[in-house]
Scaffold this motif. Structure first.
Motif, PDB file in Angstrom:
ATOM      1  N   THR A   1      -4.826   1.322  -7.785  1.00  0.00           N
ATOM      2  CA  THR A   1      -4.394   2.623  -8.265  1.00  0.00           C
ATOM      3  C   THR A   1      -4.416   2.601  -9.790  1.00  0.00           C
ATOM      4  OG1 THR A   1      -2.025   2.134  -8.491  1.00  0.00           O
ATOM      5  CG2 THR A   1      -2.834   2.693  -6.282  1.00  0.00           C
ATOM      6  N   SER A   2      -4.075   3.722 -10.400  1.00  0.00           N
ATOM      7  CA  SER A   2      -4.077   3.781 -11.863  1.00  0.00           C
ATOM      8  C   SER A   2      -2.980   2.923 -12.471  1.00  0.00           C
ATOM      9  CB  SER A   2      -3.906   5.229 -12.330  1.00  0.00           C
ATOM     10  OG  SER A   2      -2.674   5.757 -11.864  1.00  0.00           O
ATOM     11  N   ALA A   3      -2.007   2.502 -11.649  1.00  0.00           N
ATOM     12  CA  ALA A   3      -0.883   1.724 -12.174  1.00  0.00           C
ATOM     13  C   ALA A   3      -0.872   0.283 -11.684  1.00  0.00           C
ATOM     14  CB  ALA A   3       0.438   2.404 -11.803  1.00  0.00           C
ATOM     15  N   ILE A   4      -1.158   0.057 -10.386  1.00  0.00           N
ATOM     16  CA  ILE A   4      -1.017  -1.275  -9.797  1.00  0.00           C
ATOM     17  C   ILE A   4      -2.050  -1.471  -8.694  1.00  0.00           C
ATOM     18  CG2 ILE A   4       1.469  -1.489 -10.249  1.00  0.00           C
ATOM     19  CD1 ILE A   4       1.925  -0.656  -7.313  1.00  0.00           C
ATOM     20  N   ALA A   5      -2.132  -2.720  -8.218  1.00  0.00           N
ATOM     21  CA  ALA A   5      -2.836  -3.009  -6.965  1.00  0.00           C
ATOM     22  C   ALA A   5      -1.781  -3.034  -5.870  1.00  0.00           C
ATOM     23  CB  ALA A   5      -3.554  -4.351  -7.054  1.00  0.00           C
ATOM     24  N   GLN A   6      -1.943  -2.215  -4.841  1.00  0.00           N
ATOM     25  CA  GLN A   6      -0.897  -2.114  -3.831  1.00  0.00           C
ATOM     26  C   GLN A   6      -1.440  -2.404  -2.441  1.00  0.00           C
ATOM     27  OE1 GLN A   6       0.578   1.883  -4.266  1.00  0.00           O
ATOM     28  NE2 GLN A   6      -1.061   2.794  -3.041  1.00  0.00           N
ATOM     29  N   ASN A   7      -0.533  -2.877  -1.569  1.00  0.00           N
ATOM     30  CA  ASN A   7      -0.897  -3.175  -0.197  1.00  0.00           C
ATOM     31  C   ASN A   7      -0.949  -1.898   0.633  1.00  0.00           C
ATOM     32  OD1 ASN A   7      -0.854  -6.019  -0.698  1.00  0.00           O
ATOM     33  ND2 ASN A   7       1.373  -5.985  -0.547  1.00  0.00           N
ATOM     34  N   PHE A   8      -1.624  -1.976   1.763  1.00  0.00           N
ATOM     35  CA  PHE A   8      -1.669  -0.850   2.691  1.00  0.00           C
ATOM     36  C   PHE A   8      -0.338  -0.786   3.443  1.00  0.00           C
ATOM     37  CE2 PHE A   8      -5.982  -1.343   1.565  1.00  0.00           C
ATOM     38  CZ  PHE A   8      -6.658  -0.177   1.902  1.00  0.00           C
ATOM     39  N   PRO A   9       0.287   0.381   3.514  1.00  0.00           N
ATOM     40  CA  PRO A   9       1.654   0.464   4.050  1.00  0.00           C
ATOM     41  C   PRO A   9       1.776   0.116   5.522  1.00  0.00           C
ATOM     42  CG  PRO A   9       0.749   2.666   3.688  1.00  0.00           C
ATOM     43  CD  PRO A   9      -0.209   1.695   3.069  1.00  0.00           C
TER      44      PRO A   9
ATOM     45  N   ALA B   1       8.251  -6.787  10.285  1.00  0.00           N
ATOM     46  CA  ALA B   1       8.703  -6.256   8.999  1.00  0.00           C
ATOM     47  C   ALA B   1       9.626  -5.065   9.226  1.00  0.00           C
ATOM     48  CB  ALA B   1       7.502  -5.850   8.154  1.00  0.00           C
ATOM     49  N   GLY B   2      10.632  -4.939   8.371  1.00  0.00           N
ATOM     50  CA  GLY B   2      11.573  -3.835   8.503  1.00  0.00           C
ATOM     51  C   GLY B   2      12.898  -4.150   7.838  1.00  0.00           C
TER      52      GLY B   2
ATOM     53  N   SER C   1      -6.135  -2.589   8.339  1.00  0.00           N
ATOM     54  CA  SER C   1      -5.289  -1.795   7.441  1.00  0.00           C
ATOM     55  C   SER C   1      -4.190  -1.043   8.164  1.00  0.00           C
ATOM     56  CB  SER C   1      -6.149  -0.777   6.680  1.00  0.00           C
ATOM     57  OG  SER C   1      -6.592   0.255   7.554  1.00  0.00           O
ATOM     58  N   GLY C   2      -4.385  -0.776   9.478  1.00  0.00           N
ATOM     59  CA  GLY C   2      -3.534   0.208  10.119  1.00  0.00           C
ATOM     60  C   GLY C   2      -3.893   1.591   9.598  1.00  0.00           C
ATOM     61  N   ILE C   3      -3.139   2.583   9.981  1.00  0.00           N
ATOM     62  CA  ILE C   3      -3.446   3.958   9.601  1.00  0.00           C
ATOM     63  C   ILE C   3      -3.108   4.195   8.126  1.00  0.00           C
ATOM     64  CG2 ILE C   3      -1.183   4.813  10.319  1.00  0.00           C
ATOM     65  CD1 ILE C   3      -2.592   7.366  11.288  1.00  0.00           C
ATOM     66  N   PHE C   4      -3.985   4.918   7.424  1.00  0.00           N
ATOM     67  CA  PHE C   4      -3.713   5.279   6.030  1.00  0.00           C
ATOM     68  C   PHE C   4      -4.479   6.558   5.695  1.00  0.00           C
ATOM     69  CE2 PHE C   4      -7.731   3.093   5.599  1.00  0.00           C
ATOM     70  CZ  PHE C   4      -8.355   3.668   4.503  1.00  0.00           C
TER      71      PHE C   4
ATOM     72  N   ALA D   1      12.803  -7.193   5.346  1.00  0.00           N
ATOM     73  CA  ALA D   1      11.756  -8.181   5.617  1.00  0.00           C
ATOM     74  C   ALA D   1      10.416  -7.525   5.310  1.00  0.00           C
ATOM     75  CB  ALA D   1      11.815  -8.635   7.075  1.00  0.00           C
ATOM     76  N   ALA D   2       9.794  -7.938   4.215  1.00  0.00           N
ATOM     77  CA  ALA D   2       8.562  -7.304   3.751  1.00  0.00           C
ATOM     78  C   ALA D   2       7.355  -7.843   4.505  1.00  0.00           C
ATOM     79  CB  ALA D   2       8.389  -7.534   2.252  1.00  0.00           C
ATOM     80  N   SER D   3       6.420  -6.959   4.787  1.00  0.00           N
ATOM     81  CA  SER D   3       5.185  -7.349   5.461  1.00  0.00           C
ATOM     82  C   SER D   3       4.413  -8.352   4.615  1.00  0.00           C
ATOM     83  CB  SER D   3       4.333  -6.098   5.702  1.00  0.00           C
ATOM     84  OG  SER D   3       3.055  -6.430   6.176  1.00  0.00           O
ATOM     85  N   GLY D   4       3.962  -9.446   5.265  1.00  0.00           N
ATOM     86  CA  GLY D   4       3.135 -10.426   4.574  1.00  0.00           C
ATOM     87  C   GLY D   4       3.879 -11.329   3.623  1.00  0.00           C
TER      88      GLY D   4
END
Length: 445
Positions: free
Chosen positions: A231-239, A285-286, A199-202, A309-312
């Protein structure tokens, strides 16, 4: 009589004025249960979520609905359907009953040929005031790992140590209680100790309940799984997850001999002729500056833009335009295959075509009798279509009309295939519009 009616009217006004006031009647929210649904079937198209007779969501793989308020304490049918080739098909269903204020999470897992529902019911959490505890639950829904997965929840700089929990396929853990931390880290290992995901840091916030779901992964790099946080709105990736990005470059400028393409000042594609597309290249990514120049002349800038450039994710960076009006189109390329359909991506880089409506017609169909598959497809622009295997006629019309500007052009596709068509001007610019084959269209149609 008039006096009596006047008194009645005054009493009515007085009564109504009290409704909703501090001392009068106050509307209370109706009791409700909560439903959330995640699509974890790796070979699925977008899925339709039906709660009894109500359509409550449409979710692609890896996506979830937000929290949906539903009538509590009554049994209702949760039905998951797919819609392919203009036909809706029931995939899986279950009768559910959600108590007041409880949250039911439904994960649509398995495959298209063997789907199943993982149901998790949570009661409202209770945390101590100013507490330091966080709660989490983990679900393993990744078909690419048929064995159990060991999850290690630690501080970011700590060794993995012993597993926090081991989760079999299509199973969920009980609630796991952990001290809150701004520097948490979650790692997944297979039964042989090989790292599957990091996950990296979160942050793991206090007095908060989380759900993490392990999914199949179809992005760049060697990984085969990825974890999302519900989350209450979406499924999100770890930043800060440890996953790369990947991009390829293409030249669809029809009236230039060749171009070079730079990413963040680094030459990524050299001497690209009209119609050239190179291979995907992994990169960090960046955010990058994209610069397109005439070949071997870095001072002659043809087009430039900023690109993320999005991660993944896979991306295409495409030089397009005509004459002195050129631009850079960035697309997100979904390389996930579908067992029951083919995916065809269309990239419109034809200035002459402009904005179009795109049709994939079966035998005997015409643009007069049905809705476009992509409407509109701008120039430059990109979109994709999922269809069952077979023969189709590709037809383009001027957007918003039935005036055909290209086609019919016959194409053939197979289920599980990934295809792309670049719509361009002819070499030198202008009409006739061309359809250049890409990806698994290895030759002209």
């Amino acid at each position: 009589m008039k006096y009596f009616l006047a008194v009645c009217a005054l009493l009515t006004i007085f009564f109504l004025s009290g409704c909703g006031s501090e001392d009068g009647f106050t509307n209370q929210p109706a009791p409700a249960g909560l439903l959330q649904v995640l699509n974890a079937i790796p070979d699925s198209p977008g899925l339709i979520v039906n709660y009894e007779n109500q359509n409550v969501g449409f979710i692609e793989f890896g996506e979830s609905t937000g929290f949906i308020q539903v009538l509590p304490l009554v049994t209702r049918s949760l039905r998951i359907t797919s819609f392919e080739n203009r036909t809706e098909t029931l995939l899986v269903s279950r009768d559910v009953r959600i108590p007041v204020d409880n949250l039911l999470t439904a994960v649509i897992a398995g495959t298209m040929t063997s789907p199943e529902l993982i149901l998790v019911e949570d009661v409202p959490p209770e945390f101590a005031d100013e507490g330091t505890i966080s709660e989490l639950r983990i679900i393993h829904a990744a078909t690419s790992v048929q064995t159990s997965v060991n999850f290690h929840l630690t501080e970011n700089d700590a060794p993995a140590g012993e597993p926090t929990v081991s989760v079999p396929l299509n199973s969920t853990t009980e609630l796991i209680r952990s001290e809150a931390s701004e520097t948490s880290r979650l790692r997944a290992f297979d039964t042989n100790g090989e790292t599957l995901w990091d996950s990296g840091i979160f942050p793991l916030a206090a007095s908060n309940r989380l759900m993490f779901v392990l999914l199949d992964y179809f992005g760049p790099g060697d990984g085969k799984v990825r974890t999302v946080s519900m989350t209450s709105a979406i499924a999100q990736n770890f930043p800060n997850e440890v996953i790369t990005s990947s991009s390829r470059f293409a030249n669809m400028i029809s009236d230039r001999t060749a171009v070079d393409i730079y990413l963040g000042g680094t030459l990524m594609a050299e001497d690209m002729l009209f119609g050239d597309v190179n291979q995907y290249q992994n990169l960090e990514a960046g955010v990058y500056e994209v610069t397109v120049t005439s070949a071997n002349n870095i001072e002659d800038v043809v087009a430039e833009t900023t690109f993320t450039a999005a991660s993944g994710q896979f991306h295409s960076i495409i030089a397009t335009g005509l004459g002195d009006s050129n631009s850079v189109l960035g697309t997100l390329d979904d390389l996930r295959r579908g067992s029951t359909s083919a995916r065809i991506a269309f990239t419109n880089t034809s200035p002459s075509a402009g904005s179009v409506d795109l049709y994939l017609l079966s035998s005997g169909q015409s643009v007069d009798k049905r809705r476009a598959d992509i409407s509109p497809l701008g120039s430059p622009g990109s979109g994709d279509v999922r269809v069952g295997e077979g023969m189709y006629d590709l037809v383009l019309t001027t957007a918003g009309s039935n005036a055909i500007v290209f086609g019919p052009e016959p194409i053939s596709v197979s289920n599980n295939g990934l295809y792309r068509i670049y719509l361009t001007d002819s070499a030198g610019g202008g009409e006739p519009i061309q359809a250049l084959p890409g990806d698994e269209f290895s030759t002209n149609f």
